[in-house]
Design a protein around this motif. Structure first.
Motif, PDB file in Angstrom:
ATOM      1  N   ALA A 185       0.705  -1.069  -0.131  1.00 49.92           N
ATOM      2  CA  ALA A 185       0.077  -0.126  -0.057  1.00 49.92           C
ATOM      3  C   ALA A 185       0.827   1.257   0.140  1.00 49.92           C
ATOM      4  O   ALA A 185       1.894   1.237   0.635  1.00 49.92           O
ATOM      5  N   SER A 189      -4.278   0.407  -4.153  1.00 45.38           N
ATOM      6  CA  SER A 189      -5.380   1.313  -4.248  1.00 45.38           C
ATOM      7  C   SER A 189      -5.297   2.608  -5.225  1.00 45.38           C
ATOM      8  O   SER A 189      -6.190   2.912  -5.808  1.00 45.38           O
ATOM      9  N   THR A 202      -5.343 -10.075  -0.961  1.00 42.77           N
ATOM     10  CA  THR A 202      -4.438  -9.385  -0.201  1.00 42.77           C
ATOM     11  C   THR A 202      -3.459 -10.166   0.594  1.00 42.77           C
ATOM     12  O   THR A 202      -3.712 -11.360   0.917  1.00 42.77           O
ATOM     13  N   ILE A 272      -7.077   3.343   3.773  1.00 37.64           N
ATOM     14  CA  ILE A 272      -6.061   2.086   3.816  1.00 37.64           C
ATOM     15  C   ILE A 272      -5.766   1.720   5.215  1.00 37.64           C
ATOM     16  O   ILE A 272      -5.741   0.527   5.646  1.00 37.64           O
ATOM     17  N   ILE A 277      -9.409  -1.069   0.870  1.00 43.40           N
ATOM     18  CA  ILE A 277      -8.691  -1.144  -0.122  1.00 43.40           C
ATOM     19  C   ILE A 277      -9.524  -0.756  -1.621  1.00 43.40           C
ATOM     20  O   ILE A 277     -10.343  -1.458  -1.799  1.00 43.40           O
ATOM     21  N   HIS A 280     -10.862  -3.507  -4.046  1.00 44.49           N
ATOM     22  CA  HIS A 280     -10.621  -4.752  -3.772  1.00 44.49           C
ATOM     23  C   HIS A 280     -11.847  -5.476  -3.560  1.00 44.49           C
ATOM     24  O   HIS A 280     -13.158  -4.927  -3.355  1.00 44.49           O
ATOM     25  N   TYR A 288      -5.458  -5.692   7.478  1.00 40.67           N
ATOM     26  CA  TYR A 288      -4.831  -5.156   6.251  1.00 40.67           C
ATOM     27  C   TYR A 288      -3.255  -4.904   6.543  1.00 40.67           C
ATOM     28  O   TYR A 288      -2.161  -5.195   5.667  1.00 40.67           O
TER      29      TYR A 288
END
Length: 408
Positions: A185, A189, A202, A272, A277, A280, A288
């Motif tokens: 991340a 995103s 993920t 996030i 996300i 997602h 996450y």
């Protein structure tokens, strides 16, 4: 004391950034200067020649350095972990449509759908799919390979894997040079928000408490600058507690949005941090990215050995008793214990544990009696027992003989 710290513009540089910019380092008598870099190879090289004193670094890089794999010159160690999880695998819109991913639920089903695409391309003679990851000795590489191989896709024979620095990986996908990627991340995103990819799985879905970034220092620095390292670790622990607290997400996101840090708008970073996300296909994930809870800052030697198992599996290193012992040296729970013994920091009773065995939160032995380890089961049901490396590695159908697969 002044210390230069290297980092890559990723969400999980947060603990280092918070320590440097929100007073935690200063309270420990440290002037912590952040040095932003674009690639992990540059971080490695600057640590090697002491242009930086420490770094936000990929956890497997310190293991590789101890094994002298991937062109390191100076052995590195990790006395402190900076984050768990935070990565994800994203696919181009075209590949998403081709594999019918919207009809699949769960990491295993999506891998199976991708396998059908790979086989169809073999039949028609079409080009192999190409996936980007950030560094040969990275959790991204091993997570991507693990996921592909779970469906019978050989990462070396059936697809192409290429190394791309995180800040450039979305651009590579947009230009059509790759079909998907595994990155940390906020880049999944960002790619989804720009409409060029979908996040299909993920790291938290592959392994709910997967090790990710660590504090990397030269082994000689740890030996010769123990007071500076201890001060840094105390500052990082305080910063990790602050960063992991839900009430502080907005403030942390605002800090990271600075152009000389991650440089992405704060609302996206805050989302996030809360497990949302963009693009997602599943529900929000509270795990996450994790910075402090569930002993997230402790350098478990079982994490180092899991990375070692993957290096052996994929032919990056040769498995020997000496190599296994050397791999463990990369993670330094002894330093962590020396720094935090007698403080309010919870210390686990052990330095290693079985990975992937917990389906629910479990209280475990610790100095305070308040340590609860969160669920950590691998998506395919495997369990990693560090005392049975041979059995674990031998249990995979797809693996390499020890040889040099990558040049770093």
């Amino acid at each position: 004391m002044k210390l230069r710290a290297g980092f890559i513009p990723l969400l999980d540089c947060a603990v280092l950034a918070v320590a440097a910019r929100m007073g935690f380092a200063e309270r420990e008598g440290l002037e912590l200067e952040l040095v932003r870099e674009a690639s992990w190879a540059t971080i490695r090289d600057k640590l090697t020649i002491s242009h930086i004193g420490c770094a936000h670094i990929l956890a497997p890089m310190v293991v590789a350095s101890q094994l002298q794999a991937g062109n390191p010159k100076a052995p590195l160690v990790a006395p402190f972990a900076l984050s768990m999880n935070g990565n994800a695998i994203s696919l181009s819109n075209e590949l998403w449509d081709e594999m019918g991913a919207s009809n699949a639920t769960g990491a295993a089903d999506r891998a199976a759908n991708l396998k059908k695409v790979v086989e169809a391309r073999k039949t028609t003679g079409a080009d192999r799919l190409t996936f980007g990851m950030v560094y040969p000795f990275s959790s991204h590489n091993y997570q991507l390979r693990y996921w592909l191989a779970s469906a019978g896709i050989d990462p070396d024979e059936d697809v192409n894997l290429v190394v791309i620095p995180p800040p450039f990986i979305v651009d590579y996908l947009r230009e059509g040079f790759i079909d998907g990627f595994c990155v940390g991340a906020p880049w999944n995103s960002i790619g989804a928000r720009e409409g060029v990819c979908r996040t299909i799985v993920t790291a938290a879905e592959l392994w709910p408490m997967a090790p990710e970034k660590v504090l990397g220092v030269r082994e000689t620095f740890a030996e010769q600058e123990s007071e500076a390292l201890a001060a840094l670790m105390r500052a990082l622990k305080a910063a990790a507690r602050f960063t992991d607290a839900p009430n502080n997400r907005a403030e942390v996101a605002k800090l990271l949005s600075a152009h000389d840090l991650v440089g992405v708008d704060a609302p996206l970073l805050e989302a996030i941090l809360s497990g949302q996300i963009v693009g997602h296909v599943g529900d929000p994930l509270p795990t996450y990215v994790v910075f402090n809870r569930s002993a997230a800052t402790f350098p478990w030697r079982s994490h180092a050995l899991w990375f070692y198992s993957q290096m052996v599996r994929w032919g990056q290193v040769t498995h020997t008793p000496d190599a296994m012992e050397q791999a463990q040296r990369a993670y330094r729970p002894d330093i962590y214990r020396d720094v935090f013994t007698g403080s309010d920091v919870t210390l686990p009773a052990a330095n290693a544990k079985v990975e992937g065995a917990l389906s629910a939160g479990v209280p475990v032995g610790s100095t305070t009696g308040h340590l609860v380890l969160e669920p950590d089961g691998f998506f395919d049901g495997r369990i990693f027992d560090p005392s049975d490396l041979d059995g674990y590695i031998g249990g995979f159908d797809i693996r390499r003989d020890p040889r040099s697969v990558f040049s770093a």
